[in-house]
Design an enzyme around this catalytic site. Structure first.
Site, short mmCIF file in Angstrom:
data_model
loop_
_atom_site.label_atom_id
_atom_site.label_comp_id
_atom_site.label_asym_id
_atom_site.label_seq_id
_atom_site.Cartn_x
_atom_site.Cartn_y
_atom_site.Cartn_z
N HIS A 1 18.48 52.55 22.68
CA HIS A 1 17.89 53.87 22.42
C HIS A 1 16.52 54.02 23.08
CE1 HIS A 1 20.61 53.83 18.67
NE2 HIS A 1 21.16 54.60 19.59
N HIS A 2 16.23 53.18 24.09
CA HIS A 2 14.90 53.29 24.71
C HIS A 2 14.76 54.61 25.46
CE1 HIS A 2 17.26 51.97 28.16
NE2 HIS A 2 16.26 52.31 28.94
N LYS B 1 29.08 53.31 25.07
CA LYS B 1 30.48 53.29 25.50
C LYS B 1 31.37 53.58 24.30
CE LYS B 1 32.62 52.37 29.40
NZ LYS B 1 32.05 52.58 30.74
N SER C 1 27.21 61.90 36.82
CA SER C 1 27.23 62.44 35.45
C SER C 1 25.84 62.97 35.09
CB SER C 1 27.61 61.35 34.46
OG SER C 1 29.01 61.25 34.35
P1 NAD Z 1 41.91 54.53 35.69
O1 NAD Z 1 42.62 54.52 34.40
O2 NAD Z 1 41.80 55.81 36.44
O3 NAD Z 1 42.56 53.46 36.69
C1 NAD Z 1 42.84 52.13 36.40
C2 NAD Z 1 44.05 51.74 37.23
O4 NAD Z 1 44.26 50.33 37.12
C3 NAD Z 1 45.33 52.43 36.73
O5 NAD Z 1 45.96 53.07 37.83
C4 NAD Z 1 46.15 51.28 36.18
O6 NAD Z 1 47.56 51.49 36.34
C5 NAD Z 1 45.66 50.10 37.02
N1 NAD Z 1 45.87 48.80 36.41
C6 NAD Z 1 45.86 48.46 35.10
N2 NAD Z 1 46.10 47.13 34.94
C7 NAD Z 1 46.27 46.64 36.18
C8 NAD Z 1 46.55 45.33 36.69
N3 NAD Z 1 46.69 44.28 35.86
N4 NAD Z 1 46.66 45.17 38.02
C9 NAD Z 1 46.52 46.24 38.87
N5 NAD Z 1 46.26 47.48 38.44
C10 NAD Z 1 46.13 47.69 37.12
O7 NAD Z 1 40.47 53.89 35.37
P2 NAD Z 1 39.14 54.01 36.23
O8 NAD Z 1 38.33 55.11 35.69
O9 NAD Z 1 39.50 53.96 37.68
O10 NAD Z 1 38.40 52.65 35.79
C11 NAD Z 1 38.68 51.41 36.41
C12 NAD Z 1 37.52 50.47 36.16
O11 NAD Z 1 36.33 51.06 36.68
C13 NAD Z 1 37.24 50.16 34.70
O12 NAD Z 1 36.75 48.84 34.61
C14 NAD Z 1 36.14 51.12 34.36
O13 NAD Z 1 35.34 50.65 33.27
C15 NAD Z 1 35.36 51.11 35.66
N6 NAD Z 1 34.49 52.29 35.85
C16 NAD Z 1 34.99 53.55 35.86
C17 NAD Z 1 34.13 54.62 36.08
C18 NAD Z 1 34.64 56.04 36.21
O14 NAD Z 1 33.83 56.91 36.55
N7 NAD Z 1 35.90 56.32 36.00
C19 NAD Z 1 32.76 54.39 36.23
C20 NAD Z 1 32.28 53.09 36.22
C21 NAD Z 1 33.16 52.03 36.03
#
Ligand code: NAD
Length: 472
Positions: A62-63, A104, A363
């Site tokens: 909360h900083h 989160k 964002s």
């Molecule tokens: P998403 O749900 O759009 O995509 C994830 C994809 O990974 C899906 O298509 C899923 O089918 C696939 N997947 C799942 N298990 C798998 C495996 N074992 N092998 C291969 N593919 C697999 O999610 P996202 O938003 O793209 O998020 C992906 C990562 O990025 C997460 O770790 C998330 O925390 C991180 N992230 C996302 C954002 C964002 O803006 N969406 C921002 C920062 C970090």
């Protein structure tokens, strides 16, 4: 070395960086600890049966207010994971100078097993629970998309919040990643993947780093393998191919992995999966079935991009990684034990707390747009275009030569919202990399970019605590 849980890995990374900051123990403990966690169970009627849904929202720090971080829908969600992800958000925001604390959320469901109607019910009920506890609001805590969620879920959250707070003129700022038609910002959906691309490109532009890895300077022509073709993975891959000239040679998804050392067109692969429901039947590539899908981590390539889930490179497979650069597009894809092995192999890891910060950066832009109630570029676009038009006319009059229509259009184009968002993101990712890389090169004892990134984040957060008068 024993393998770690995600939260333990984050703790170990923090502990490795903390001594390089010179900060007192008490302040370090405050920066490390998660400030609050809300665990909820709520009932939702699915197919006539009541299901009890487990969900969380963690606010790590909360900083700064509001706190900010995505909401994840996955059946792996648990308190430790949510806390680890919220923790990374605090450091991420600090590195890219986004004025938020980290948070989160997570709902423990497999979203692909529910209908759209069920997901709407779950999302609206989860939001209601957050509203009741004051765990959401434009000045309190602002969710965004993460694994398993996207603009659709964010629109439901916004609508639910708005109906509970009809008198809040800033209600649209309660969540980001909304559809553009519902107070979203252009460029948010691609932002994390685009930021990953800018970050990798910046690393590839460092002569000393590329020399050390035995790679040519610049991103063009480098080979890339991507795990996960969701939001982050697909945008990283398509933008790296289209704008960076990268050759994509391997990808994996839930159904398995494919590899072709000659490369393939990533748009074609994504189209193929949408049409046939699998990448495995993509022509001309070697296919690895579901059981072997983690082989993707061991494909020969310059850049490996884990863009799906955490703990994908650990003590068991890190020794087999052949990539020169591991670009952490996902959160926590490398465990601390895995990272130690990669370091011994000389693999450069671009850490998640920097590399995937593009999402929260845009964002932040969306939140600013919501609070200002105006689209970026609206005030100056026409003014700029008229000025540029006059300059072009002056040049033509002075030189006596006409500028081609194509050049004229390019020069007189005033910035649209998407231009400004991309430009702001590019600037943020370049500046963020420079901050980390300078610290890495300057501070003896900092052995990798992750330690430098953590040290930078901790120092920046400590400045806030000190300037708030919380610490002398
Ligand atoms: P998403 O749900 O759009 O995509 C994830 C994809 O990974 C899906 O298509 C899923 O089918 C696939 N997947 C799942 N298990 C798998 C495996 N074992 N092998 C291969 N593919 C697999 O999610 P996202 O938003 O793209 O998020 C992906 C990562 O990025 C997460 O770790 C998330 O925390 C991180 N992230 C996302 C954002 C964002 O803006 N969406 C921002 C920062 C970090």
């Amino acid at each position: 070395m024993r393998d770690n849980s995600f939260l333990e890995s984050v703790g170990r990374y923090f502990d490795a960086a903390a001594p390089h900051t010179g900060l007192p123990e008490g302040l370090l403990s405050q920066i490390k600890i998660c400030n609050s966690v809300y665990q909820i169970y709520f009932p939702v009627k699915i197919n006539g049966e009541v299901q009890v849904i487990e969900a969380y929202r963690a606010q790590h720090s909360h900083h700064r207010s509001p706190t900010k971080g995505g909401i994840r829908y996955s059946n792996h969600v648990n308190q430790e994971e949510v806390v680890a992800l919220a923790t990374l958000m605090s450091y991420k925001c600090a590195i890219v100078d986004v004025p938020f604390g980290g948070a989160k959320g997570g709902v423990r469901i497999n979203p692909w097993e529910y209908t759209e109607e069920d997901l709407e019910k779950i999302t609206r009920r989860y939001t209601t629970e957050l509203i009741r506890r004051k765990f959401i609001g434009p000045a309190i805590d602002v969710p965004a998309p993460d694994y398993g969620t996207g603009p659709r879920e964010m629109a439901w959250i916004y609508d639910t919040y708005r109906s509970f707070h009809p008198d809040d003129i800033n209600a649209a700022g309660c969540v980001t990643g909304k559809p553009v038609s519902q107070n979203g910002v252009r460029g948010r959906t691609e932002a994390t993947g685009r930021g990953v691309f800018y970050g990798i490109r910046e690393a590839c532009n460092q002569p000393d780093l590329m020399d050390r890895l035995g790679l040519n300077l610049g991103i063009k022509g480098k080979t890339m393998v991507v795990q996960g073709l969701g939001n982050v993975g697909s945008h990283t891959a398509t933008i790296s191919q289209d704008e960076g000239g990268v050759v994509i040679i391997g990808v994996s998804e839930v159904e398995g992995a494919i590899y072709n050392p000659d490369g393939f067109d990533i748009h074609d692969v994504i189209r193929h999966r949408a049409e046939h429901g699998s990448i495995l039947t993509y022509p001309g590539a070697k296919a690895f079935g579901k059981e072997e899908r983690r082989a993707v981590m061991e494909f020969e390539c310059d850049i490996l991009v884990p863009a799906a889930l955490e703990n994908q490179i650990d003590e068991h497979n890190a020794g087999n990684v052949k990539a020169k650069i591991v670009a952490e597009a996902a959160n926590g894809p490398v465990t601390a034990s895995g990272a130690a092995i990669l370091a011994e192999l000389g693999v450069v890891v671009l850490p998640d707390i920097y590399l995937n910060a593009g999402g929260v950066t845009v964002s932040y832009f969306e939140w600013l747009k919501n609070l200002s109630h105006m689209r970026f570029g609206r005030l100056q676009k026409r003014f700029d275009e008229q000025n540029y038009q006059r300059i072009v006319e002056q040049i033509e009059t002075t030189t006596g030569r006409a500028i081609s229509d194509r050049d004229r259009q390019m020069i007189i184009h005033g910035a649209d919202e998407i231009d400004l968002v991309r430009s702001g993101l590019e600037e943020t990712m370049i500046t963020g990399f420079q901050g980390i890389y300078e610290l890495y090169k300057e501070k003896e004892g900092i052995k990798d970019l992750r330690t430098a990134a953590f040290a930078l984040a901790i120092s920046k957060i400590s400045n806030d605590y000190i300037s708030l008068g919380i610490w002398p």
